[in-house]
Design an enzyme around this catalytic site. Structure first.
Site, PDB file in Angstrom:
ATOM      1  N   LYS A 107      27.437  41.130  41.838  1.00 26.05           N
ATOM      2  CA  LYS A 107      28.713  40.629  42.349  1.00 26.05           C
ATOM      3  C   LYS A 107      29.589  41.816  42.737  1.00 26.05           C
ATOM      4  CE  LYS A 107      28.449  36.718  39.128  1.00 26.05           C
ATOM      5  NZ  LYS A 107      29.065  36.032  37.973  1.00 26.05           N
ATOM      6  N   ALA A 142      26.784  37.808  30.494  1.00 26.57           N
ATOM      7  CA  ALA A 142      25.418  38.252  30.224  1.00 26.57           C
ATOM      8  C   ALA A 142      24.985  37.958  28.796  1.00 26.57           C
ATOM      9  CB  ALA A 142      25.301  39.748  30.517  1.00 26.57           C
ATOM     10  N   LYS A 193      36.792  37.109  42.741  1.00 27.13           N
ATOM     11  CA  LYS A 193      37.293  36.554  41.480  1.00 27.13           C
ATOM     12  C   LYS A 193      37.538  37.658  40.458  1.00 27.13           C
ATOM     13  CE  LYS A 193      33.239  36.983  39.165  1.00 27.13           C
ATOM     14  NZ  LYS A 193      32.970  37.582  37.837  1.00 27.13           N
ATOM     15  N   ASP A 246      33.266  30.428  38.333  1.00 29.30           N
ATOM     16  CA  ASP A 246      33.249  31.829  37.917  1.00 29.30           C
ATOM     17  C   ASP A 246      34.665  32.362  37.699  1.00 29.30           C
ATOM     18  OD1 ASP A 246      31.935  34.093  37.176  1.00 29.30           O
ATOM     19  OD2 ASP A 246      31.162  34.596  39.155  1.00 29.30           O
ATOM     20  N   THR A 250      35.983  34.051  34.203  1.00 30.45           N
ATOM     21  CA  THR A 250      36.346  35.469  34.177  1.00 30.45           C
ATOM     22  C   THR A 250      37.807  35.680  33.843  1.00 30.45           C
ATOM     23  OG1 THR A 250      34.701  35.702  35.943  1.00 30.45           O
ATOM     24  CG2 THR A 250      36.040  37.615  35.446  1.00 30.45           C
ATOM     25  N   SER A 256      35.071  39.190  29.496  1.00 32.88           N
ATOM     26  CA  SER A 256      35.290  39.651  30.862  1.00 32.88           C
ATOM     27  C   SER A 256      35.780  41.094  30.883  1.00 32.88           C
ATOM     28  CB  SER A 256      36.318  38.753  31.564  1.00 32.88           C
ATOM     29  OG  SER A 256      36.747  39.333  32.780  1.00 32.88           O
ATOM     30  N   ASN A 258      36.733  42.768  33.549  1.00 36.63           N
ATOM     31  CA  ASN A 258      37.888  42.903  34.447  1.00 36.63           C
ATOM     32  C   ASN A 258      39.169  42.397  33.789  1.00 36.63           C
ATOM     33  OD1 ASN A 258      36.626  43.846  37.129  1.00 36.63           O
ATOM     34  ND2 ASN A 258      35.301  42.176  36.475  1.00 36.63           N
ATOM     35  N   GLU A 283      33.675  45.703  38.137  1.00 38.80           N
ATOM     36  CA  GLU A 283      33.507  45.641  39.589  1.00 38.80           C
ATOM     37  C   GLU A 283      34.813  45.369  40.333  1.00 38.80           C
ATOM     38  OE1 GLU A 283      31.046  46.336  41.457  1.00 38.80           O
ATOM     39  OE2 GLU A 283      29.170  46.104  40.347  1.00 38.80           O
TER      40      GLU A 283
END
Length: 333
Positions: A107, A142, A193, A246, A250, A256, A258, A283
């Site tokens: 992603k 994950a 996202k 998603d 997130t 998360s 981020n 990311e």
């Protein structure tokens, strides 16, 4: 059952996919850039760096060279960080063959070109591979996938045949895949996202409550959808697993990266300091600036993304960015 599945990238998500899909293949090859990760997987049956508490099945073998990992693979999952996708695809190219199914599960957007991962792979490989490519996305931490908790994902391809083939080969008792023909919407939803998740972390870090977070998620989805549609995506895709699904995960989930980064930014810590203490890639940092460039190319308004860019670049504090969002000119929904 596949004879062999190859997973390129032994970070947390690549390792989780290798674990979750192991029952679908006689053999699973897991390529790791770091030799100590490959050795640890084979010796300890765990990924010692990224998922140390998740057992890895016996039919998963880690490699540090592409030839052994890709030899005989029916399906190849690409799961490196977005900034490494081009290089990894080029390195793997000599050992790929057009009969394989290729699936990108990364992603993000490439930093300088602003390309989606499927575009990067297609640019990096011969034309014969273009029609054999799909992208995999959806709400999926994950660690939870690796521990066998049920998850629903979407696999998208310009070819319905390829999407269906990937769906059939990767779906299992704990991993349910839906097909989609909208690669653009799936990839942009999955990428942008992460930007909104940083903003969600900022809200949490500032001590704000559920009202603020609900507003942020809703307006965040609106700007992700505007951007994706400007590049040809279907709005229904952004209401699905790779968009709203998603995004909700997130922005709310404690796992998360981020969101965690946003919480740290709200506390006043500098971005380089935060990133230096993270073992895995957030990311959303690079995606923020890439998404903003895409928005400018198509004259798409993305106020949350713009404020996050200013925050990440050190031009504003978290409270200043939030205040400017609230004080924007009034308009209809």
């Amino acid at each position: 059952m596949m004879r062999k599945l190859a997973v390129i990238g032994a970070g947390s998500w690549g390792t989780a996919l290798a674990i979750a899909c192991a029952p679908k293949a006689e053999q699973v090859g897991l390529w790791a850039r770091e030799a100590n990760v490959a050795e640890g997987v084979n010796r300890e049956r765990r990924n010692p760096v990224f998922l140390p508490d998740c057992p890895i099945p016996e039919n998963v073998t880690a490699h540090s060279d592409f030839e052994r990992c890709l030899d005989g693979a029916d399906l190849v999952l690409f799961v490196p960080p977005s900034h490494a996708m081009r290089q990894i695809a080029q390195y793997a190219k000599p050992w790929l063959h057009p009969g394989q199914l290729l699936v990108s599960a990364t992603k993000g957007l490439e930093e300088n070109t602003h390309l989606r991962m499927s575009q990067v792979i297609r640019e990096s490989l011969p034309e014969a591979f273009s029609s054999r490519l799909a992208v995999l996305s959806g709400p999926s931490f994950a660690r939870e996938v690796a521990l066998g908790e049920p998850a629903a994902l979407v696999v998208a391809s310009n070819s319905e045949e390829v999407a269906t083939a990937a769906q059939e080969r990767l779906s299992g008792s704990n991993l349910r895949l839906y097909t989609n023909r909208d690669e653009v919407g799936v990839e942009l939803g999955a990428s942008v996202k992460n930007v909104i998740a940083i903003a969600a972390g900022v809200c949490t870090g500032l001590g704000l409550g559920s009202n603020t977070l609900a507003a942020l998620i809703t307006r965040g989805l609106a700007e992700i959808t505007r951007l994706a549609m400007a590049y040809g995506a279907k709005p229904a895709t952004l209401a699905g697993l790779s968009g709203m699904g998603d995004l909700v995960l997130t922005c709310n989930g404690a796992l998360s990266r981020n969101r965690t980064l946003g919480i740290e930014l709200a506390s006043g810590r500098a971005l380089p300091e935060i990133l230096g203490g993270m073992s895995m890639v957030a990311e959303g940092v690079k995606t923020t600036f890439a998404a903003l460039e895409l928005a400018r190319e198509r004259a798409v308004e993305m106020p949350i993304t713009a404020q996050m860019a200013d925050l990440l670049a050190g031009r504003k504090s978290a409270s200043e960015a939030l205040r400017e969002l609230m004080e924007r000119s009034l308009k209809a929904e």
